[in-house]
Design an enzyme around this catalytic site. Structure first.
Site, PDB file in Angstrom:
ATOM      1  N   HIS A  20      66.944  -6.742  67.698  1.00 49.74           N
ATOM      2  CA  HIS A  20      67.029  -5.451  68.376  1.00 49.74           C
ATOM      3  C   HIS A  20      66.532  -4.339  67.462  1.00 49.74           C
ATOM      4  N   ASP A  53      37.075  12.378  68.066  1.00 48.73           N
ATOM      5  CA  ASP A  53      37.860  11.149  68.156  1.00 48.73           C
ATOM      6  C   ASP A  53      38.625  11.019  66.846  1.00 48.73           C
ATOM      7  N   TRP A  80      68.560  -6.099  60.150  1.00 48.54           N
ATOM      8  CA  TRP A  80      67.177  -5.645  59.952  1.00 48.54           C
ATOM      9  C   TRP A  80      66.942  -5.312  58.490  1.00 48.54           C
ATOM     10  N   SER A 110      49.460  -2.571  59.738  1.00 47.74           N
ATOM     11  CA  SER A 110      49.105  -1.753  60.888  1.00 47.74           C
ATOM     12  C   SER A 110      49.493  -0.293  60.660  1.00 47.74           C
ATOM     13  N   SER A 111      50.707  -0.085  60.149  1.00 47.71           N
ATOM     14  CA  SER A 111      51.158   1.285  59.924  1.00 47.71           C
ATOM     15  C   SER A 111      50.303   1.986  58.879  1.00 47.71           C
ATOM     16  N   HIS A 134      64.881   4.538  53.646  1.00 45.41           N
ATOM     17  CA  HIS A 134      65.263   5.900  53.933  1.00 45.41           C
ATOM     18  C   HIS A 134      64.082   6.741  54.400  1.00 45.41           C
ATOM     19  N   GLU A 158      61.678   5.740  55.859  1.00 45.62           N
ATOM     20  CA  GLU A 158      61.382   5.199  57.188  1.00 45.62           C
ATOM     21  C   GLU A 158      62.114   5.976  58.289  1.00 45.62           C
ATOM     22  N   TYR A 165      62.891   9.003  58.316  1.00 46.82           N
ATOM     23  CA  TYR A 165      62.199  10.271  58.539  1.00 46.82           C
ATOM     24  C   TYR A 165      60.832  10.044  59.163  1.00 46.82           C
ATOM     25  N   SER A 206      58.890  20.931  68.438  1.00 41.94           N
ATOM     26  CA  SER A 206      58.340  22.229  68.056  1.00 41.94           C
ATOM     27  C   SER A 206      57.170  22.645  68.931  1.00 41.94           C
ATOM     28  N   HIS A 256      71.950   6.214  49.033  1.00 38.96           N
ATOM     29  CA  HIS A 256      73.140   6.567  49.816  1.00 38.96           C
ATOM     30  C   HIS A 256      73.473   5.461  50.826  1.00 38.96           C
ATOM     31  N   HIS A 257      72.571   4.504  50.989  1.00 41.68           N
ATOM     32  CA  HIS A 257      72.891   3.347  51.821  1.00 41.68           C
ATOM     33  C   HIS A 257      73.649   2.294  51.025  1.00 41.68           C
ATOM     34  N   THR A 316      66.651  20.625  57.028  1.00 41.00           N
ATOM     35  CA  THR A 316      66.834  20.242  58.427  1.00 41.00           C
ATOM     36  C   THR A 316      67.504  21.376  59.195  1.00 41.00           C
ATOM     37  N   LYS A 318      65.102  23.907  60.275  1.00 44.73           N
ATOM     38  CA  LYS A 318      64.381  23.545  61.505  1.00 44.73           C
ATOM     39  C   LYS A 318      65.217  23.870  62.731  1.00 44.73           C
ATOM     40  N   ARG A 336      80.636  -3.004  61.585  1.00 44.75           N
ATOM     41  CA  ARG A 336      79.466  -3.261  62.410  1.00 44.75           C
ATOM     42  C   ARG A 336      79.064  -4.733  62.278  1.00 44.75           C
TER      43      ARG A 336
HETATM   44  C1  HEA Z   1      64.952   3.266  67.246  1.00 45.52           C
HETATM   45  C2  HEA Z   1      65.851   2.463  67.082  1.00 45.52           C
HETATM   46  C3  HEA Z   1      66.949   2.053  68.019  1.00 45.52           C
HETATM   47  C4  HEA Z   1      67.133   2.269  69.369  1.00 45.52           C
HETATM   48  C5  HEA Z   1      66.245   3.021  70.325  1.00 45.52           C
HETATM   49  C6  HEA Z   1      68.367   1.625  69.716  1.00 45.52           C
HETATM   50  C7  HEA Z   1      68.913   1.611  71.003  1.00 45.52           C
HETATM   51  C8  HEA Z   1      70.122   1.030  71.334  1.00 45.52           C
HETATM   52  N1  HEA Z   1      70.976   0.364  70.485  1.00 45.52           N
HETATM   53 FE1  HEA Z   1      70.631  -0.030  68.526  1.00 45.52          FE
HETATM   54  N2  HEA Z   1      70.284  -0.416  66.548  1.00 45.52           N
HETATM   55  C9  HEA Z   1      69.249   0.051  65.796  1.00 45.52           C
HETATM   56  C10 HEA Z   1      68.211   0.849  66.241  1.00 45.52           C
HETATM   57  C11 HEA Z   1      68.057   1.277  67.554  1.00 45.52           C
HETATM   58  N3  HEA Z   1      68.913   1.035  68.597  1.00 45.52           N
HETATM   59  C12 HEA Z   1      69.365  -0.388  64.435  1.00 45.52           C
HETATM   60  C13 HEA Z   1      68.417  -0.072  63.292  1.00 45.52           C
HETATM   61  C14 HEA Z   1      70.532  -1.161  64.381  1.00 45.52           C
HETATM   62  C15 HEA Z   1      71.141  -1.852  63.160  1.00 45.52           C
HETATM   63  C16 HEA Z   1      70.849  -3.299  63.186  1.00 45.52           C
HETATM   64  C17 HEA Z   1      71.512  -4.032  62.089  1.00 45.52           C
HETATM   65  O1  HEA Z   1      72.729  -3.928  61.938  1.00 45.52           O
HETATM   66  O2  HEA Z   1      70.795  -4.729  61.355  1.00 45.52           O
HETATM   67  C18 HEA Z   1      71.092  -1.148  65.722  1.00 45.52           C
HETATM   68  C19 HEA Z   1      72.276  -1.780  66.081  1.00 45.52           C
HETATM   69  C20 HEA Z   1      72.912  -1.622  67.307  1.00 45.52           C
HETATM   70  C21 HEA Z   1      74.253  -2.015  67.572  1.00 45.52           C
HETATM   71  C22 HEA Z   1      75.210  -2.604  66.559  1.00 45.52           C
HETATM   72  C23 HEA Z   1      75.104  -4.068  66.548  1.00 45.52           C
HETATM   73  C24 HEA Z   1      75.980  -4.661  65.514  1.00 45.52           C
HETATM   74  O3  HEA Z   1      76.328  -3.994  64.534  1.00 45.52           O
HETATM   75  O4  HEA Z   1      76.295  -5.840  65.701  1.00 45.52           O
HETATM   76  C25 HEA Z   1      74.518  -1.715  68.889  1.00 45.52           C
HETATM   77  C26 HEA Z   1      75.798  -1.954  69.576  1.00 45.52           C
HETATM   78  O5  HEA Z   1      76.154  -1.307  70.454  1.00 45.52           O
HETATM   79  C27 HEA Z   1      73.320  -1.127  69.424  1.00 45.52           C
HETATM   80  C28 HEA Z   1      73.174  -0.685  70.729  1.00 45.52           C
HETATM   81  C29 HEA Z   1      72.051  -0.010  71.203  1.00 45.52           C
HETATM   82  C30 HEA Z   1      71.903   0.394  72.580  1.00 45.52           C
HETATM   83  C31 HEA Z   1      72.876   0.122  73.692  1.00 45.52           C
HETATM   84  C32 HEA Z   1      70.687   1.045  72.656  1.00 45.52           C
HETATM   85  C33 HEA Z   1      70.094   1.654  73.906  1.00 45.52           C
HETATM   86  O6  HEA Z   1      69.647   2.945  73.627  1.00 45.52           O
HETATM   87  C34 HEA Z   1      68.991   0.808  74.451  1.00 45.52           C
HETATM   88  C35 HEA Z   1      68.608   1.301  75.798  1.00 45.52           C
HETATM   89  C36 HEA Z   1      67.430   0.612  76.414  1.00 45.52           C
HETATM   90  C37 HEA Z   1      67.507  -0.394  77.250  1.00 45.52           C
HETATM   91  C38 HEA Z   1      68.809  -0.994  77.589  1.00 45.52           C
HETATM   92  C39 HEA Z   1      66.277  -0.987  77.816  1.00 45.52           C
HETATM   93  C40 HEA Z   1      66.297  -1.009  79.307  1.00 45.52           C
HETATM   94  C41 HEA Z   1      65.902  -2.341  79.782  1.00 45.52           C
HETATM   95  C42 HEA Z   1      66.296  -2.846  80.948  1.00 45.52           C
HETATM   96  C43 HEA Z   1      67.161  -2.100  81.862  1.00 45.52           C
HETATM   97  C44 HEA Z   1      65.906  -4.203  81.285  1.00 45.52           C
HETATM   98  C45 HEA Z   1      64.704  -4.220  82.085  1.00 45.52           C
HETATM   99  C46 HEA Z   1      63.989  -5.412  81.684  1.00 45.52           C
HETATM  100  C47 HEA Z   1      62.776  -5.743  82.110  1.00 45.52           C
HETATM  101  C48 HEA Z   1      62.017  -4.950  83.070  1.00 45.52           C
HETATM  102  C49 HEA Z   1      62.151  -6.966  81.522  1.00 45.52           C
HETATM  103  N4  HEA Z   1      72.360  -1.074  68.438  1.00 45.52           N
HETATM  104  C1  HEA Z   2      65.906   9.125  62.600  1.00 45.39           C
HETATM  105  C2  HEA Z   2      66.673   8.568  61.828  1.00 45.39           C
HETATM  106  C3  HEA Z   2      67.678   9.193  60.887  1.00 45.39           C
HETATM  107  C4  HEA Z   2      67.844  10.489  60.481  1.00 45.39           C
HETATM  108  C5  HEA Z   2      67.044  11.718  60.844  1.00 45.39           C
HETATM  109  C6  HEA Z   2      68.960  10.474  59.567  1.00 45.39           C
HETATM  110  C7  HEA Z   2      69.433  11.610  58.926  1.00 45.39           C
HETATM  111  C8  HEA Z   2      70.400  11.601  57.937  1.00 45.39           C
HETATM  112  N1  HEA Z   2      71.123  10.511  57.524  1.00 45.39           N
HETATM  113 FE1  HEA Z   2      71.023   8.648  58.314  1.00 45.39          FE
HETATM  114  N2  HEA Z   2      70.710   6.733  58.873  1.00 45.39           N
HETATM  115  C9  HEA Z   2      69.773   6.271  59.766  1.00 45.39           C
HETATM  116  C10 HEA Z   2      68.845   7.038  60.424  1.00 45.39           C
HETATM  117  C11 HEA Z   2      68.694   8.406  60.236  1.00 45.39           C
HETATM  118  N3  HEA Z   2      69.457   9.207  59.452  1.00 45.39           N
HETATM  119  C12 HEA Z   2      69.876   4.858  59.939  1.00 45.39           C
HETATM  120  C13 HEA Z   2      69.001   3.994  60.837  1.00 45.39           C
HETATM  121  C14 HEA Z   2      70.927   4.448  59.126  1.00 45.39           C
HETATM  122  C15 HEA Z   2      71.543   3.066  58.986  1.00 45.39           C
HETATM  123  C16 HEA Z   2      70.689   2.017  58.462  1.00 45.39           C
HETATM  124  C17 HEA Z   2      71.427   0.712  58.413  1.00 45.39           C
HETATM  125  O1  HEA Z   2      72.332   0.598  57.562  1.00 45.39           O
HETATM  126  O2  HEA Z   2      71.123  -0.170  59.234  1.00 45.39           O
HETATM  127  C18 HEA Z   2      71.414   5.649  58.469  1.00 45.39           C
HETATM  128  C19 HEA Z   2      72.441   5.636  57.539  1.00 45.39           C
HETATM  129  C20 HEA Z   2      72.787   6.723  56.767  1.00 45.39           C
HETATM  130  C21 HEA Z   2      73.654   6.640  55.623  1.00 45.39           C
HETATM  131  C22 HEA Z   2      74.278   5.368  55.057  1.00 45.39           C
HETATM  132  C23 HEA Z   2      75.555   5.097  55.719  1.00 45.39           C
HETATM  133  C24 HEA Z   2      76.161   3.830  55.282  1.00 45.39           C
HETATM  134  O3  HEA Z   2      75.595   2.767  55.555  1.00 45.39           O
HETATM  135  O4  HEA Z   2      77.210   3.897  54.674  1.00 45.39           O
HETATM  136  C25 HEA Z   2      73.767   7.925  55.131  1.00 45.39           C
HETATM  137  C26 HEA Z   2      74.564   8.297  53.949  1.00 45.39           C
HETATM  138  O5  HEA Z   2      74.392   9.253  53.333  1.00 45.39           O
HETATM  139  C27 HEA Z   2      72.955   8.778  55.971  1.00 45.39           C
HETATM  140  C28 HEA Z   2      72.803  10.148  55.801  1.00 45.39           C
HETATM  141  C29 HEA Z   2      71.923  10.921  56.523  1.00 45.39           C
HETATM  142  C30 HEA Z   2      71.747  12.356  56.288  1.00 45.39           C
HETATM  143  C31 HEA Z   2      72.469  13.204  55.288  1.00 45.39           C
HETATM  144  C32 HEA Z   2      70.779  12.765  57.175  1.00 45.39           C
HETATM  145  C33 HEA Z   2      70.218  14.160  57.277  1.00 45.39           C
HETATM  146  O6  HEA Z   2      68.823  14.135  57.373  1.00 45.39           O
HETATM  147  C34 HEA Z   2      70.790  14.919  58.443  1.00 45.39           C
HETATM  148  C35 HEA Z   2      70.492  16.393  58.317  1.00 45.39           C
HETATM  149  C36 HEA Z   2      70.849  17.185  59.555  1.00 45.39           C
HETATM  150  C37 HEA Z   2      71.917  18.006  59.707  1.00 45.39           C
HETATM  151  C38 HEA Z   2      72.957  18.148  58.642  1.00 45.39           C
HETATM  152  C39 HEA Z   2      72.144  18.758  60.986  1.00 45.39           C
HETATM  153  C40 HEA Z   2      71.426  20.057  61.107  1.00 45.39           C
HETATM  154  C41 HEA Z   2      71.717  21.019  60.019  1.00 45.39           C
HETATM  155  C42 HEA Z   2      72.302  22.225  60.210  1.00 45.39           C
HETATM  156  C43 HEA Z   2      72.696  22.721  61.543  1.00 45.39           C
HETATM  157  C44 HEA Z   2      72.446  23.089  59.003  1.00 45.39           C
HETATM  158  C45 HEA Z   2      73.803  23.407  58.554  1.00 45.39           C
HETATM  159  C46 HEA Z   2      74.558  22.204  58.202  1.00 45.39           C
HETATM  160  C47 HEA Z   2      75.322  22.042  57.129  1.00 45.39           C
HETATM  161  C48 HEA Z   2      75.332  22.934  55.944  1.00 45.39           C
HETATM  162  C49 HEA Z   2      76.268  20.889  57.097  1.00 45.39           C
HETATM  163  N4  HEA Z   2      72.374   8.019  56.959  1.00 45.39           N
HETATM  164 CU   LIG Z   3      69.091   7.091  54.579  1.00 50.46          CU
END
Ligand code: HEA
Ligand code: HEA
Ligand SMILES: [Cu+2]
Ligand code: CUA
Lengths: 530, 401, 290
Positions: free
Chosen positions: A82, A111, A147, A174-175, A258, A260, A262, A273, A307-308, A333, A336, A455
């Site tokens: 997933h 292009d 993942w 690809s990326s 990390h 990634e 962003y 924007s 921080h992860h 952030t 923004k 989780r």
């Molecule tokens: C961009 C990234 C992204 C997006 C969009 C989503 C979207 C969603 N994610 Fe996910 N998720 C992750 C990134 C993302 N996730 C990551 C990085 C993890 C961590 C994995 C890890 O632990 O290693 C995670 C883990 C994760 C967990 C935790 C699993 C675990 O810890 O065991 C869960 C549980 O609720 C979850 C739920 C969902 C749900 C309900 C959506 C929903 O938003 C999805 C909604 C969309 C649909 C449901 C599609 C609709 C399809 C149909 C209706 C079927 C039609 C079919 C045909 C026509 C063939 N995600």
């Molecule tokens: C699009 C993806 C995205 C984005 C934008 C962010 C944004 C941020 N993330 Fe997140 N993060 C993930 C995707 C993302 N993260 C994913 C996928 C994981 C889990 C991966 C995995 O383990 O599978 C993760 C996990 C993760 C962790 C690890 C947690 C753990 O496993 O224990 C931490 C810890 O520091 C963290 C921090 C942050 C912070 C500080 C920001 C900051 O950038 C947020 C900044 C924004 C704001 C704060 C709000 C707006 C600000 C204001 C309104 C200003 C005023 C505010 C203050 C002064 C407070 N993230």
């Molecule tokens: Cu991070």
């Protein structure tokens, strides 16, 4: 043998009387940024549905305590696949697709700079995902170590192991090619007068994203290569007995991982924007500070990775450094967010679907940002880490964050692509169902995490039952409401009210100066930008 | 959208906000929030958590408030003319500086707490914690005892796919173990956390401890429980199939009860009253399992071995090879009818003792006693239709080691 | 015959079937190698087929590009695109090597000392790896792969360093010759460069044989063997690719391709060669020397 490559001399001049080639070959061999953009977007949508279906398996199993549907091993495969599919197959290709479509139009280029490579970088993706998805049918099943692919667990993967590694290599390749293409297009193909600080913000955010991609994808490639050699060729990068360290992989992974996140959110910032000024009828507030904020976020993203890994037992100094640097990201952030709100302030807003999604983005992304900030506080992260609080955090920034922004962008530019208006009524319906259900889906996960639910588990204590059930219901509503999205797009492609060149009320940007649908070749003669 | 619709939305939002606000005090009992926990540190962490949560909520109210006001007032449908301002350096500086100040305000208490958490010096008791797929082992380094801690039987039976047992009917479903970690109240307990196979993480929410268990490295953590009681947590790092099924349970006893418990454990393990030298002694396998199996000498009857082997098999092997020996193809081979189990005894004992490197099959030599291994092997060679009739004696295992 | 005028037109090739050929080739290659690693010997032929297809694709694609270039279809702007593209590609390669250098530094500076009981590693050493003392080179506390000798900086590595540095000079001479339109000097020095490149690869292979046979230094010699062979191996692979590219442009020079002010292909290879050179310096310092 040679199709068009051997046309002599000056192509650009007779380009406009070439339409697209016919049939399947058009898509296999195309070098047109719009074709390729379309393919990226369609591919991303298919992957979104695939990855989403896997999420629904996860949510269905978690609907109640006890195991009802799948074995734990399969559950872990679903979680892993997933995430890999959503991240590398849905969100990233979708933003690349938007970049392909819009950047040449926005900077006034004929292009993309390197059109053949553009085609290659797209077609590598279906290859990568075919390899990855095929592992579901293999002995031992798909990868199931998350993942994040941490060793040594990932080394218990069955036949899927090399497929996983190589498909990551391909996604990376690809990326990187896509990113190079985007940078070169932006740096070298701008129309006369289009200075850097006149570029639309979407172009800026993508430029910076592309730098991030080139810097970190190769590092991930290196990391998974080490996994591969540890597995098959006796190296000991991640084995303590040979002098390596399993945690070293985590450093490598998160040095990629990390930035990634962003990579997934910066283009989303760009889309938002573009949209908010249009529907506020007011120029973007603080354009330059938006650019600097984006650059600062990108810079900071390189020095916060651990921080992860607060719980791996880093030395205190390391924990403090990564805690402080992570907290700092809230500042740019915040800039923004404040600028978006100031753009809305005293504008004359209307609330078409793209605007609705953008407003939801600002609110819900910020909520995800706040939980991110909480995670950044190391002592508190010892409690949050690897719990559903983290799952709630990243889905807030990814789903109503990145995915909503992509949807907003699709609604915003769909009339430009197809020449038809989509159904505003259905669009709004899609918005409201999605926004309500996405909160039902992910908000309760905060509570679950705080109450102690880890989780990546297929089954849980009964104290977690209520919120899991609510979350699962939200998931199914949200998931199926996306079929509405597919339907709206389909209908808009097939027909609908013709769109004007401007589509919206006086939006800014070159893309609105060409007719809708945008001609196959946009700027034969570079537009003059004042 | 019409005017009245917007008004309704507004009211709805307000109502939800208020509702959440009112519900907040009740959160603690409804497991909506982080537990306060049972140590001074966990209380500090809780306070820190509430502080940052509060700050975030305040910022959210201000930021979203402004936005919602704007959405309400600055709409085209109200006939407003858009302003055209588009930048203000002063504003940018203000909203850069204020967040920085807020962040500094959060960072200072956070850093202080972190420093205290990392101070593992001067421990009263040291316990080595080892993560296995999928169980924990606790070794009391000062007292020479150690034991495994696995999911309790009731949960283990209920958690099978379509087991037909309702989790609601199982006490502490998935959060109970056979042998919990027992510690004295008021003592500073230092944990030395490591793993034998893959990564695990020892998480005890009530102590605010989550520390990864990493093969080949030892991590440190400490806690001092204030209140006697039973505390429950789980493994928090994905460790494979049964990651969700390796709970952590700690029982904190008053010092006197603890001393009594420890004396029982030591005598069961055949140790005297004098604790061994701290850290020096190599911990040996002991405790409840060992208690049922006094010192080994001489030959054993096949029935004894099979009976004992069955219990041990269910505890140590069934997670992978299944209770009926059918395994889970293709990752975990069936032992019923397996050529190894029905074939050469040497090879069979070898696999169990040394494991298969690079697979989930761990070496059980270091984990179990000769007698225990003899029992397991005997059981396997006579169960599920593997009617080899072979009897393996502890002496054979000792020789094979 | 540069028809395309700067700024007003840009050569956009029409459809090309090379990219899709390349994608299919990668599919065969990666799928084949994976299946092969899973123990199916026959799959290596699929991988080989993929490789052949990939080479076929590269040859075809590059001939098209060369044809277009020689046909004068590339304006200065297109040329700039290629330059930028190549530089960012090289940057991505730098980051790939960075991952391995990072692993080397991490293992040497942090992981090994911890295993040896330094700082936070006190208990790791006491409980798990008693008596292990961290030093470099090391194959870890378990002595994975058995006793070995490390590769010193003198002898072959030093010679290799000199070879690569010299080749850096020769290619620069060749470049200047090209700019001055001295075709003979160009051909000679370019040939010298590629000869030095292949010589380097040969010596590197010899060094590996020496390591395996005489030093018992193998890929499986713990973290030292891992980092040593992966870093030098990937570098060697890059030198090989670079030398092949040098060969290609050497033939192109012989055929009279490139002009004094229009020779991106040459420069791209030269940049790549310098990159390979710089990586080697890093290797020489951190892998062989320190
Ligand atoms: C961009 C990234 C992204 C997006 C969009 C989503 C979207 C969603 N994610 Fe996910 N998720 C992750 C990134 C993302 N996730 C990551 C990085 C993890 C961590 C994995 C890890 O632990 O290693 C995670 C883990 C994760 C967990 C935790 C699993 C675990 O810890 O065991 C869960 C549980 O609720 C979850 C739920 C969902 C749900 C309900 C959506 C929903 O938003 C999805 C909604 C969309 C649909 C449901 C599609 C609709 C399809 C149909 C209706 C079927 C039609 C079919 C045909 C026509 C063939 N995600
Ligand atoms: C699009 C993806 C995205 C984005 C934008 C962010 C944004 C941020 N993330 Fe997140 N993060 C993930 C995707 C993302 N993260 C994913 C996928 C994981 C889990 C991966 C995995 O383990 O599978 C993760 C996990 C993760 C962790 C690890 C947690 C753990 O496993 O224990 C931490 C810890 O520091 C963290 C921090 C942050 C912070 C500080 C920001 C900051 O950038 C947020 C900044 C924004 C704001 C704060 C709000 C707006 C600000 C204001 C309104 C200003 C005023 C505010 C203050 C002064 C407070 N993230
Ligand atoms: Cu991070
Ligand atoms: Cu052990 Cu998860």
């Amino acid at each position: 043998m040679s199709t068009a490559e051997h046309h002599v001399a000056d192509h650009a001049h007779d380009d406009h009387d070439h339409g697209p080639a016919k049939g399947i070959m058009r898509w296999l061999t195309t070098t047109n940024h719009k074709d390729i953009g379309t393919m990226y977007l369609v591919f991303a949508l298919i992957m979104f549905l695939t990855g989403g279906t896997m999420a629904l398996v996860i949510r269905a199993e978690l609907f109640q305590p006890g195991l009802q549907l799948v074995e734990p091993a399969f559950f872990n495969q679903m979680t892993t696949m997933h995430a890999l599919i959503m991240v590398f197959g849905a969100v990233m290709p979708a933003t690349v697709g938007l970049a392909n479509w819009m950047i040449p139009m926005m900077v006034g280029a004929p292009d993309m700079a390197l059109p053949r490579m553009n085609n290659w970088s797209f077609w590598i993706l279906p290859v990568a995902f075919t390899l990855l998805l095929s592992t579901l049918l293999m002995p031992g099943g798909a990868p199931a170590a998350g993942w994040t692919m941490y060793p040594p667990l990932v080394q218990q993967t069955g036949d899927a192991f090399p497929f996983m590694v190589f498909s990551i290599h391909l996604m990376g390749a690809s990326s990187i090619m896509g990113a190079i293409n985007i940078i070169v297009t932006i740096m070298n193909m701008r129309a006369p007068g289009m200075t850097l600080l006149k570029m639309p913000l979407f172009v800026w955010t993508w430029l910076i994203t592309a730098y991030l991609l080139i810097a970190v994808m190769p590092v991930l490639a290196g990391g998974v290569t080490m996994l591969l050699t540890d597995q098959y060729f006796g190296t000991t990068f991640f084995r303590a007995d040979g002098g390596g360290d399993p945690v070293m992989f985590q450093h490598i992974f998160w040095f990629f991982g990390h930035p990634e996140v962003y990579i997934m959110i910066l283009p989303a910032f760009g889309i938002i924007s573009e949209i908010i000024p249009t529907f506020s009828r007011k120029p973007l507030f603080g354009y330059e500070s938006m650019v600097y904020a984006t650059a600062s976020i990108a810079f900071l993203s390189f020095i916060v990775w651990a921080h992860h890994m607060f719980t791996v037992g880093m030395p205190l100094a390391g924990e403090l450094f990564f805690m402080f640097s992570t907290m700092l990201i809230a500042v740019p952030t915040g800039v923004k967010v404040f600028n978006w709100i100031s753009t809305m302030w005293r504008g004359a807003m209307t609330f078409e679907t793209p605007m609705l999604f953008s407003i939801a983005f600002v609110i819900l992304f910020t909520i995800g940002g706040f939980s991110g900030l909480m995670l950044a506080i190391a002592p508190a992260d010892f409690q949050y880490h690897d719990s559903y609080f983290v799952v709630a955090h990243f889905h807030y920034v990814l789903v109503p964050g990145a995915v909503f922004a992509i949807m907003a962008g699709v609604y915003y530019w769909l009339p430009k692509w197809t020449g038809h208006m989509y159904s505003e009524k259905l669009g709004k319906l899609h918005f409201w169902i999605s926004t309500i259900s996405v909160n039902v889906l992910f908000f309760p996960q905060h509570f679950l995490g705080l109450a102690g639910m880890p989780r990546r588990i297929p089954d849980y204590n009964t104290q977690f039952a209520d919120f899991n059930m609510i979350s699962s219901i939200g998931a199914f509503v949200f998931g199926f409401s996306q079929l509405l999205f597919v339907y709206i797009i389909w209908r808009c492609v097939k027909g609908g009210e013709p769109a004007t060149a401007e589509v919206w009320e006086s939006p800014a940007g070159l893309e609105w100066t060409v007719p809708s649908p945008a001609p196959y070749h946009t700027f034969d003669v570079a537009p003059e930008v004042k | 959208m019409s005017h009245s619709k917007w008004k309704r939305l507004w009211l709805g939002l307000l109502g939800t906000g208020l509702g959440l606000g009112l519900a907040a005090p009740a959160m603690a009992d409804w497991a909506l929030n982080m537990p306060r926990g049972a140590t001074a540190i966990s209380n500090e962490v809780y306070d820190l958590h509430m502080l940052i949560l509060g700050i975030c909520c305040l910022i959210a109210i201000v930021v979203f408030g402004v936005m919602i006001v704007s959405i309400f007032l600055h709409r085209k449908s109200r006939g407003v003319e858009p302003a055209q301002f588009h930048h203000s350096t002063k504003a940018e500086i203000i909203w850069t500086v204020i967040p920085i100040l807020i962040l500094v305000g959060m960072a200072v208490p956070a850093a202080e707490t972190l420093v205290r958490m990392e101070d593992t010096r001067n421990a009263d008791i040291t316990v080595k914690v080892t993560g296995y797929q999928w169980k924990w082992r606790y070794d009391y380094l000062d007292d020479d005892i150690g034991f495994y801690s696995t999911l309790d039987r009731a949960s283990n039976a209920a958690r099978r796919l379509n087991s037909g047992i309702q989790p609601a009917g199982v006490d502490n479903y998935l959060l109970d173990v056979d042998n919990p970690l027992v510690v004295p109240v008021g003592a500073k307990v230092r944990l030395l956390i490591t793993a034998a196979d893959v990564l695990h993480a020892w998480w005890m929410p009530d102590f605010a401890i989550k520390k990864d268990a990493i093969p080949g490295f030892v991590n440190e953590a400490w806690f001092r429980v204030e209140k006697a009681g039973t505390y429950r947590g789980q493994c928090a790092e994905l460790c494979g199939r049964d990651h969700g099924f390796m709970p952590v349970v700690v029982i904190a006893k008053d010092p006197a009860d603890y001393a009594e418990w420890m004396a029982d454990q030591r005598s069961a393990a055949g140790l005297g009253d004098e604790p061994g030298e701290a850290l020096a002694a190599t911990p040996v396998a002991a405790t409840s399992v060992a208690a049922a199996a006094p010192a080994v000498d001489g030959e054993r009857e096949i029935d004894d071995l099979v009976a004992m082997g069955e219990a041990l098999y269910q505890q140590h092997c069934a997670a992978c090879h299944q209770a009926d020996g059918s395994g889970m193809a293709p990752a975990f081979p069936a032992l019923a009818g397996s050529p190894v189990v029905t074939g050469s005894l040497d090879e069979h004992v070898g696999v169990v003792l040394k494991g298969r490197p690079g697979t989930a099959m761990a070496p059980f030599g270091p984990q179990l006693t000769d007698l225990q291994l003899a029992a397991i092997v005997t059981y396997q060679r006579n169960a599920w239709g593997n009617d080899t009739g072979d009897v393996v004696q502890p002496g054979y295992i000792a020789a094979a080691r | 015959m540069t028809l395309a005028k700067e700024g007003t037109s840009y050569y956009v090739p029409h459809g090309s079937r090379w990219p899709i050929t390349g994608a299919v080739a990668l599919f065969l290659m990666m799928g084949g190698v994976s299946t092969w690693l899973n123990g199916s010997g026959a799959a290596k032929w699929i991988a080989l087929l993929g490789l052949v297809a990939l080479i076929y694709m590269l040859v075809g694609w590059f001939s098209d590009v060369i044809g277009e270039s020689e046909g004068g279809m590339y304006s200065a702007q297109v040329d700039r695109s290629f330059r930028m593209g190549m530089s960012w590609f090289i940057f991505s390669e730098v980051m790939f090597f960075a991952a391995f250098f990072g692993a080397l530094f991490y293992a040497r500076q942090l992981a090994l000392p911890w295993l040896g009981g330094d700082g936070a590693g006190f208990f790791s050493n006491l409980l798990l790896w008693e008596n292990f003392e961290a030093s470099w080179p090391s194959n870890g506390p378990a002595g994975v792969g058995g006793e070995f000798q490390s590769m010193g900086p003198l002898g072959l590595p030093l010679i290799n360093t000199i070879i690569l540095l010299t080749s850096g000079v020769t290619i620069t001479v060749a470049h200047h010759a090209l700019k001055d339109d001295k075709r003979n000097v160009l051909a000679l020095f370019l040939f010298l460069t590629l000869a030095l490149g292949f010589l380097f690869v040969g010596l590197q292979a010899y060094e590996y044989i020496h390591a395996y046979h005489d030093l018992n230094l193998t890929l499986e010699s713990g973290i030292y063997g891992s980092t040593f062979f992966m870093l030098t191996g990937f570098h060697g692979l890059h030198v090989t690719i670079g030398a092949i590219m040098l060969t290609v442009i050497w033939f192109r020079c012989l055929k009279g391709h490139f002009t004094p002010n229009h020779h991106f292909g040459f420069e791209a290879v030269a940049w790549y060669w310098h990159f390979v050179d710089v990586v080697w310096l890093g290797l020489y310092i951190f892998v062989y020397w320190l």
